[in-house]
Design an enzyme around this catalytic site. Structure first.
Site, PDB file in Angstrom:
ATOM      1  N   GLY A 167      16.085 -88.830 -59.355  1.00 33.93           N
ATOM      2  CA  GLY A 167      15.271 -90.024 -59.402  1.00 33.93           C
ATOM      3  C   GLY A 167      14.250 -90.009 -60.523  1.00 33.93           C
ATOM      4  N   SER A 168      13.821 -91.191 -60.941  1.00 36.33           N
ATOM      5  CA  SER A 168      12.701 -91.307 -61.873  1.00 36.33           C
ATOM      6  C   SER A 168      11.392 -91.064 -61.113  1.00 36.33           C
ATOM      7  CB  SER A 168      12.674 -92.704 -62.499  1.00 36.33           C
ATOM      8  OG  SER A 168      13.769 -92.866 -63.360  1.00 36.33           O
ATOM      9  N   GLY A 169      10.330 -90.905 -61.865  1.00 34.80           N
ATOM     10  CA  GLY A 169       9.024 -90.709 -61.254  1.00 34.80           C
ATOM     11  C   GLY A 169       8.582 -89.253 -61.259  1.00 34.80           C
ATOM     12  N   HIS A 170       9.392 -88.386 -61.875  1.00 37.78           N
ATOM     13  CA  HIS A 170       9.077 -86.961 -61.888  1.00 37.78           C
ATOM     14  C   HIS A 170       8.889 -86.402 -63.293  1.00 37.78           C
ATOM     15  CE1 HIS A 170      10.089 -86.800 -57.647  1.00 37.78           C
ATOM     16  NE2 HIS A 170      11.322 -87.203 -57.867  1.00 37.78           N
ATOM     17  N   HIS A 218       8.554 -85.903 -52.989  1.00 38.37           N
ATOM     18  CA  HIS A 218       8.644 -87.308 -52.612  1.00 38.37           C
ATOM     19  C   HIS A 218       7.771 -87.585 -51.397  1.00 38.37           C
ATOM     20  CE1 HIS A 218      12.556 -85.961 -54.275  1.00 38.37           C
ATOM     21  NE2 HIS A 218      12.367 -86.988 -55.066  1.00 38.37           N
ATOM     22  N   ASP A 228      21.784 -87.011 -54.331  1.00 38.63           N
ATOM     23  CA  ASP A 228      22.247 -86.408 -55.585  1.00 38.63           C
ATOM     24  C   ASP A 228      23.520 -85.599 -55.352  1.00 38.63           C
ATOM     25  OD1 ASP A 228      20.066 -87.399 -57.125  1.00 38.63           O
ATOM     26  OD2 ASP A 228      18.788 -85.831 -56.317  1.00 38.63           O
TER      27      ASP A 228
END
Lengths: 333, 333
Positions: free
Chosen positions: A53-56, A218, A109
C-alpha cells in the site's frame, strides 16, 4: 484533515506523478502509474519486485534502484496492488534470471503476489517469494509465520539487492534473503494515529498521555497500551522483546535500524538509538551497521520502531554494499 | 507532550550522544558535546563552520561531512551556540586556509559567531561570514538583509562545501556562496506548532482548518493565516512570491528543494513538488536538481517549504558534486 492534498481520490496518483517528475531514474510500465520500475534493468540479474500500500514512504517504491530492487507494485493508501499490476511489473523487470517477490506478510499482498506469480509462471517467468515477518509484537514465538512485516524489510531489501547485483542465481538470493528474514526482529511503538486521505479521520484513538507498544504500521492492535514512559525505560521494555529472541553469545554482529513512523522528530530517534546501543552493548552485541531515520512510515503517525538484524559472515558484507535509489543512498565505507 | 525523551533538560545532550554513538565520522571537541566536528579534516582546505539551535535536524550538524561542512556549534533547542563553542570548533577545523562561518540570519547566532570570529582573528585564524537569508516571507524586497535563513541554506552548504573541497581560497568560497545566497528564495507554510521539550507546550496555536503561509521555523509570524486550501492552489500562491523575485528568461536552470518541517508525510511533499514543477516549467525554468525530504525541520511541526536556487554555469556544477555526511548523501549522476 490537515494535509497538503487536492482531491483525496487523486492523492496517490499525484504523489506518483511528483515522484516521476522528480526522478528520471524510475518510470511506470505503460499507462499505469502504479507499476513502478527502474529505467536501467541489468541483463541476466535476478530481478526483485516489492509492493504494498501507499502511505509508507519511502517504503515500498523508495527502495527501487541500484543494488536494491527493480520494481514495485504500488497500491492505494494501505491497499495492496492488484495482481495485474504486479504481473506488469514482473514482465518488465524480468531479465531471464527469474524474479524474487519480496514484500510484507499481509493477506492482500500475499494473494495478489501469489496470483501474479502463477500468471508469470504460465508465461515462462520463474518467480520465488520471501515475505518480511519481523514484527515480534504481531505473533508469539512458534508462530513467526503469522507475523507482520514492518521496517525490518529494509534489511531484506539490502541483502537481496546486493546478492542479486552480485549476479547470484535466484535460489541463492532466496536463501540469503530468507536467512536475513529469519534473523530480523522489529518492535514498534505508536503515539498518535494517522489519517487515510479517503477516510478523512484518524485511524484510531489514543489518549494524550498514552502509547501503544507493538502497534502495526496500519494501526493494527499492539501488545500493551499504557502511559508514556521516559525514553530509556521504553527502549528497555521494547528491547526485552528482541533480546528474548536473539542471543549474541557466539554471533555478536548486528545491524540496527531506528525507524520513525512519520511525525516523530529525528532528534528523538537519536535519543532512542542512544539507549538501544547501550542495551545491545550490555547484551554482548557489536553494532556493525546503523540506519536511523524514516524508512517505513505510516504517513503522519508519531512513533518509532527498533529493528535488529543478527549478522553472520555471509550477511554482513551484503548489508555493507552501497546502494543508490532516489530515496535511499548507502555509501559503502 | 508526547515525545521520546527522558529529562527534557538532557534532551539535546542525549540526542548528541546518540549521534556520536551512531556515526564515528563525527566527534566533539574536548568534553563539550555541542562542539561538533568531522574526524577527517582536509589539510589546506578552507574549513566551513555552521551552527544554530537544536530541533532542526538534519540542520545544522547533519551537513558536516565530505564535500560539505567541517564543524557546527550546536545550541539548545532553538538557542544559539555560545561564542566559546563556535571558537572551539573554529580552532579544531582550521587547516590554515581560513574558516567560513555559514549560518542562518538570526540575531543570537550573528552575535555569537561574530564574537567567535573576533577571538579567532586574535589567534591568527582568518574567518569570513555568509548568512542564509532566503525566507521571502520574513522581509520585503529591498530589505533582503533582514530576512531569516531557512531551508535554502542547504544550497549554500552544497555550494560552499564543493568550492572548498575544490581547494578554492576563502575569498572565492565566499564569493560563490554569496552568489548562491543572493539567488536562493524560500517560502514556507505551517499547519501545526511544535513543542520545545523544556517548555512542554505548543509554540503557538492554529485552528484545525488553518494554515499560516510564511511562518518561520521557530514559529515566527508569517504573511497570512487562512483556511487550508487544496495543495495546488497553495503551491500557486506560495510560488507567486518566488516568481516575483526570479525570472527565467535568460538563466533557466534551477535547483528545487521541497522541505518537510517535521510531521508532514513524504507523500505530501511529492504532491507539492508535482505542482511546483508545473509552475516552474510554465514560468520557463528548467529544473536541473531536485531535493525532496526533511532538510530543515522544526521538530514535529507539520508544514513544508519550497526553495528555488537560480543557477548559472558556475553554481550548477557545485550543486552537482557528490556529498556524504551521516545525514545527507548526494551521489553525483
Amino acid at each position: 484533515m490537515k494535509k497538503f492534498i487536492n482531491n483525496p481520490e487523486n492523492f496517490v496518483d499525484e504523489m506518483l506523478e511528483g515522484i516521476y517528475l522528480a526522478h528520471p531514474e524510475v518510470t511506470h510500465v505503460g499507462e499505469d502509474l502504479h507499476c513502478y520500475v527502474r529505467t536501467t534493468p541489468v541483463k541476466g540479474k535476478v530481478a526483485i519486485v516489492t509492493g504494498g500500500g501507499s502511505g509508507h514512504l519511502p517504503l515500498f517504491l523508495g527502495y527501487v534502484g541500484d543494488n536494491m530492487l527493480d520494481g514495485a507494485g504500488v497500491g492505494g493508501v494501505f491497499q495492496s496492488p492488484s495482481s495485474e499490476q504486479v504481473l506488469e511489473v514482473t514482465r518488465y523487470v524480468d531479465q531471464g534470471a527469474g524474479v524474487l517477490y519480496l514484500y510484507g506478510n499481509y493477506s492482500g499482498d500475499l494473494m495478489n503476489f501469489d496470483m501474479a506469480g502463477e500468471l508469470a509462471d504460465l508465461e515462462g517467468i520463474e518467480t520465488a517469494t520471501v515475505v518480511g515477518r519481523d514484527d515480534v509484537a504481531s505473533s508469539v514465538v512458534g508462530e513467526e509465520h503469522k507475523r507482520r512485516g514492518v521496517a525490518g524489510i529494509v534489511f531484506l531489501y539490502k541483502v537481496a539487492g546486493a546478492a542479486a547485483s552480485a549476479m547470484k542465481p535466484l535460489a541463492e538470493v532466496v536463501r540469503l534473503t530468507e536467512k536475513a528474514s529469519a534473523r530480523t526482529r522489529t518492535i514498534g511503538v505508536a503515539l498518535s494515529p494517522c489519517i487515510v486521505p479517503e477516510v478523512g479521520k484518524p485511524s484510531f484513538e489514543i489518549g494524550a498521555d498514552e502509547m501503544e507498544i507493538g502497534m502495526g504500521i496500519h494501526g493494527e492492535p499492539g501488545i500493551t497500551r499504557k502511559k508514556l514512559t521516559p525514553a530509556d525505560a521504553l527502549v528497555d521494555e521494547m528491547m526485552e522483546r528482541v533480546l528474548a529472541e536473539q542471543s549474541y553469545d557466539t554471533e555478536k554482529d548486528v545491524a540496527v535500524l531506528i525507524n520513525g513512523l512519520g511525525a516523530t522528530p529525528l532528534e528523538e530517534l537519536y535519543v532512542i538509538y542512544r539507549r538501544t546501543a547501550q542495551v545491545l552493548e550490555k547484551a554482548g552485541a557489536n553494532i556493525r551497521h546503523v540506519f536511523i531515520g524514516e524508512y517505513a512510515t505510516s504517513m503522519e503517525m508519531a512513533g518509532a520502531s527498533i529493528s535488529v538484524l543478527q549478522l553472520d559472515d555471509e550477511l554482513e558484507p551484503l548489508i555493507a554494499v552501497g546502494a543508490n535509489t532516489p530515496f535511499f543512498k548507502h555509501i559503502a565505507r
